[in-house]
Scaffold this active site. Structure first.
Site, PDB file in Angstrom:
ATOM      1  N   CYS A 252      21.648  25.448  32.617  1.00 41.22           N
ATOM      2  CA  CYS A 252      21.090  26.668  32.902  1.00 41.22           C
ATOM      3  C   CYS A 252      20.052  26.810  31.730  1.00 41.22           C
ATOM      4  O   CYS A 252      19.327  27.754  31.790  1.00 41.22           O
ATOM      5  CB  CYS A 252      22.223  27.770  32.451  1.00 41.22           C
ATOM      6  SG  CYS A 252      23.447  27.497  33.372  1.00 41.22           S
TER       7      CYS A 252
ATOM      8  N   CYS B 151      28.629  39.736  36.305  1.00 41.29           N
ATOM      9  CA  CYS B 151      28.254  38.469  36.541  1.00 41.29           C
ATOM     10  C   CYS B 151      26.780  38.399  37.258  1.00 41.29           C
ATOM     11  O   CYS B 151      26.476  39.230  37.891  1.00 41.29           O
ATOM     12  CB  CYS B 151      29.408  37.816  37.575  1.00 41.29           C
ATOM     13  SG  CYS B 151      30.978  37.883  37.334  1.00 41.29           S
TER      14      CYS B 151
ATOM     15  N   HIS C 177      19.768  34.180  38.878  1.00 45.39           N
ATOM     16  CA  HIS C 177      19.979  32.851  37.739  1.00 45.39           C
ATOM     17  C   HIS C 177      19.508  31.657  38.724  1.00 45.39           C
ATOM     18  O   HIS C 177      20.689  31.068  39.030  1.00 45.39           O
ATOM     19  CB  HIS C 177      21.059  32.933  37.266  1.00 45.39           C
ATOM     20  CG  HIS C 177      21.343  31.979  36.144  1.00 45.39           C
ATOM     21  ND1 HIS C 177      20.279  31.238  35.563  1.00 45.39           N
ATOM     22  CD2 HIS C 177      22.596  31.263  35.652  1.00 45.39           C
ATOM     23  CE1 HIS C 177      20.842  30.227  34.668  1.00 45.39           C
ATOM     24  NE2 HIS C 177      22.014  30.838  34.574  1.00 45.39           N
TER      25      HIS C 177
END
Lengths: 472, 384
Positions: free
Chosen positions: B84, B207, B333
């Protein structure tokens, strides 16, 4: 004289009330409950639990032989005893064997172990019997079959129960069976198998042993015998001439169920938990013939009563809330989440890491004492290199350091409880928490490790350790 | 405070779920925005660093196809990965390439296309960022990993789920203004608290979600920067650190050790402290992650992160505005693109071109980008 040095047992934490079966199938009410293995348990893991209980005071590297009895080995081809031995962290220089096709397997293993010690080929032997038989839904076996295991350590020193005599019969009589392709048990008409088989063969063997030792029923303090179900157990007590109220051991059919190859030994362990020194016990097992043993307790029987065995495991239970959960646990249905790309399990990894995977070995730094899992060649604290010894973590108690409850994981029992465990004697372990009530999990709760089937992938049962709240 | 490497261009695509563009097209779009208004020809870019987490799409070794599509051939290109935080790592590599004198202009392209596989597969691949021998086979997922931190923070400091929810409320209020965010709905605390449980104590709105997207940062040496861009933004500090991947070997569960160490390095290199930061973008893959970032970066003392959000000190106008573009929670994301997107937001703020609000007079900004469950920590400090 060869005898039983130690005993242990295991009963899965989950119980299914038989009234739930009556409700689901709209049939007349039944009483009692049966023990049901968790979704991550099978006959191997049940055996490991019973073995751990039995070897409480025995250094693991001193066990010289292991005999395992079950009618439901997780592998059709591939020895189960070798996996049990690894999980128990027994030594490689060990004789091991499976007794895997008869409900009489537990006492076949007992007799074989006894003979090996008498013959001098091994000093001791661990006999473990465990069964996890799945009955066809709505069959007569469904309410009867239960899951559990028992273990006996045999030896010549520190004998708690002497084996005075044994008598064995073999019979080709067919009453309960499964072919290679059968998943569920088959049987024949009830009256035939009971009257021609069970009620003739078992009494004959008992009679022979009693006559040989010049005994009458009143000489026996307690009789432990196998029965397919509660009704036949009561009838057999009358046939053998024992007083059901004072002499006959409860075979646990009402509270655990018929545990197949483990049944007789579990009932024996239950009897030994209540035994006093100097009592004669008769053990009679049935299936493809009969095995009968005349036993006598010694003073040492009082010294091994701190096992979890039957009583503590019976008391520490959780209700299986529904039949739906039961069929999911016993894999009696396909479930949506299961349909996914199969896991690719690598035997190379399993073999290379076997000490960690099956024996739960971590490492302890010889320089500073830090314990780590998985094994690291460089100490995370003092950075000493290649200066460690392997230590078994499976028997360690710990506290739950932190956890999460995953509601989206692909497992048969949600939530999947991820946990980080700090062992009381050092070391941190990451694993799944099993045999737990999600509402009662909290940080710092005492936990212990248990050997479970982590998942099935590529046709391999992948066993590993999980944590559970300290059972009892 | 050394001003030797500058960001001259920053771009990103819209982040979305299941968008119809290919990986190369996404990268091109981000690259085009980064190049916009620069006095720079494609051929003057000396090297490209391509960043993503592998296995989310079918292309192996994506650097070659992307460099080709962006017309960066025959200049060198290569692939960098720290899950990430891949594009923050890419920025670090580009910084080193320029500082060493090997190249004077380097493009860092981060991308991820997560809609090519199912969410379940994506979760499994994400899980494999953890230890594949001792952890991911048990079904450990990113949310479950961070949930263990949340649980530990709650146990240590009495942090409440409502306080985590307030972080999502803040970020969603900015996400609503961000035209490039996946989620543009402003949420209330009640919305968050009532959302479905994912892995206790984290709920759906705690989340962030998978997304498709790309980002691009173009860096140049001091000499080139003044010529290429009107307002170069200087890379003042780059910190990077690693913590044990293995969950059982991590010591800290109320914060991320790798973030603390990366922050220490970045502050030291830039010669500034937390009190000097005007605006920050932190890796809020989960609400707890932003809360821990407050403490790991020194914006609050250990255990006092919750107070910062209770007092709204991380909104614009507060002590330290954080994730005022909506954060990962609103933007989505796309793993490899995330770091570049965070950097772009801070670059825009320092140029006075804030798109979702402007921190007046912002001079120094910070980017905190984490790979895996606290494995790779990256902290970058930027200044005008």
């Amino acid at each position: 004289m060869v005898g039983i040095v130690s005993y242990g047992a295991y009963i899965p934490i989950y119980r299914l009330k038989r009234e739930e079966l009556s409700r689901v199938w709209a049939e007349s009410p039944q009483s009692g409950e049966k023990a049901v293995a968790n979704f991550d348990e099978d006959s191997i893991t049940l055996a490991v639990e019973a073995g751990v209980d039995c070897l409480k005071d025995t250094p693991r590297d001193q066990v010289e032989a292991l005999y395992f009895a079950t009618t439901n080995p997780p592998y059709k081809e591939k020895q189960s005893a070798s996996i049990i031995a690894a999980a128990l962290d027994l030594r490689g220089e060990l004789f091991s064997a499976d007794f895997a096709t008869s409900i009489r397997g537990g006492t076949m293993a007992l007799r074989t172990a006894m003979d090996a010690i008498n013959a001098g080929s091994s000093k001791n032997a661990l006999v473990v019997a465990a069964d996890c038989r799945t009955a066809a839904p709505n069959s007569e076996f469904e309410s009867v079959f239960g899951d559990g295991g028992a273990a006996l350590l045999l030896g010549k020193d520190n004998v708690a129960v002497k084996i005075l005599d044994s008598y064995n019969l073999t019979s080709e009589f067919m009453d309960f069976w499964r072919t290679q392709s059968d998943r569920f048990n088959r049987t024949w008409e009830d009256r035939f198998i009971t009257e021609e088989g069970y009620q003739k063969i078992l009494p004959e063997a008992v009679k022979k042993l009693m006559q040989r030792n010049k005994l009458t029923p009143k000489d026996i303090h307690r009789v432990v015998f196998y029965a397919p179900d509660g009704r036949r157990h009561q009838a057999m007590a009358r046939i053998l001439g024992f007083d059901p109220n004072t002499q006959v051991q409860d075979p646990l059919l009402g509270v655990v169920g018929n545990t197949g190859a483990a049944s007789a030994l579990m009932a024996l362990v239950a009897a030994l938990e209540d035994a006093k020194p100097g009592q004669k016990i008769l053990l009679a097992n049935y299936g493809d013939g009969a095995d009968v043993f005349l036993l006598e307790t010694t003073d040492l029987v009082e010294k091994i009563k701190d096992r979890r065995a039957i009583k503590k495991h019976l008391a520490a239970k959780m209700a299986l809330p529904s039949y739906g959960k039961y069929i999911k646990f016993r894999a009696l249905m396909e479930w949506e989440a299961e349909r996914r790309e199969p896991d690719r399990s690598a035997l190379t990894v399993l073999w290379r890491e076997r000490n960690q995977v099956w024996r739960a070995h971590g490492n302890k730094c010889k320089a500073c004492g830090t314990i780590q899992f998985p094994i690291q060649r460089i100490c995370g604290k003092c950075h000493a290199k290649d200066n460690y010894e392997e230590v078994r973590l499976s028997g360690e108690k710990g506290k739950l350091f932190t956890f999460s409850m995953d509601e989206r994981a692909v497992v048969a029992d949600l939530p999947n409880v991820m946990s980080i465990v700090d062992f009381d004697n050092g070391g941190r372990f990451y694993c799944i928490l099993t045999d737990r009530d999600p509402a009662k999990i909290e940080i710092n709760m005492p936990v212990e490790l248990t050997f479970r089937n982590l998942h099935d992938g590529s046709g391999i049962h992948n066993y590993y350790w999980k944590a559970r709240p300290v059972r009892c | 405070m050394e001003k030797s490497v500058a960001i001259v261009g920053a771009g990103q695509t819209v982040f979305s779920r299941g968008c119809g563009q290919s990986v190369r097209e996404l990268c091109f779009e981000a690259f085009r925005e980064a190049m916009d208004g620069l006095n720079l020809k494609t051929g003057d870019i000396g090297a490209s660093v391509i960043c993503s987490a592998p296995e989310y799409d079918k292309q192996r070794s994506p650097a070659g196809v992307i460099a080709e599509y962006l017309n960066l051939v025959p200049k060198p290109t290569f692939y960098v990965e720290t899950i990430c935080s891949s594009s923050s790592t890419g920025l670090r590599v580009a910084y080193a390439l320029i500082k060493s004198g090997l190249h004077s202009v380097v493009a860092v392209v981060g991308f991820q296309k997560m809609s090519e596989i199912s969410s379940r597969e994506a979760a499994e691949r994400m899980g494999r960022g953890g230890d594949i021998m001792w952890e991911s086979p048990f079904g450990v997922t990113m949310p479950a990993g961070y949930a263990m931190y949340a649980r530990a923070h709650m146990a240590a400091y009495g942090t409440k789920p409502e306080q985590l929810a307030r972080i999502r409320v803040k970020n969603s209020s900015y996400g609503a203004l961000n035209a490039r965010a996946t989620f543009r709905k402003a949420l209330t605390e009640e919305d968050v608290m009532k959302s479905a449980v994912v892995t206790l104590p984290l709920k759906t709105y705690d989340c962030c979600a998978n997304a498709d997207g790309a980002s691009c940062i173009i860096l140049a040496s001091k000499e080139e920067a003044a010529r290429i861009a009107k307002v170069p933004i200087w890379v003042l500090g780059v910190g990077a650190a690693t913590d044990s991947t293995t969950l059982s070997n991590k010591k800290l569960y109320t914060g991320l050790s790798c973030a603390r160490e990366a922050a220490r390095q970045a502050y030291e290199m830039a010669g500034v402290g937390p009190e000097d930061i005007d605006v920050a973008e932190v890796h809020d893959c989960f609400t707890i992650a932003e809360l821990m970032a407050y403490e790991d970066l020194g914006f609050a003392r250990s255990g006092e992160g919750p107070r910062l959000i209770d007092e709204k000190q991380t909104y614009i106008g507060g002590k330290i505005p954080v994730n005022i573009d909506g954060g990962l929670l609103s933007k989505g994301h796309p793993i490899g693109a995330t770091g570049g997107s965070q950097i772009r937001t801070v670059v825009k703020q320092l140029r006075g071109q804030g798109e979702t609000g402007q921190v007046e007079g912002a001079k120094i900004g910070l980017v905190h980008n984490i790979g895996g469950v606290g494995i790779y920590g990256n902290v970058t400090i930027l200044g005008r």
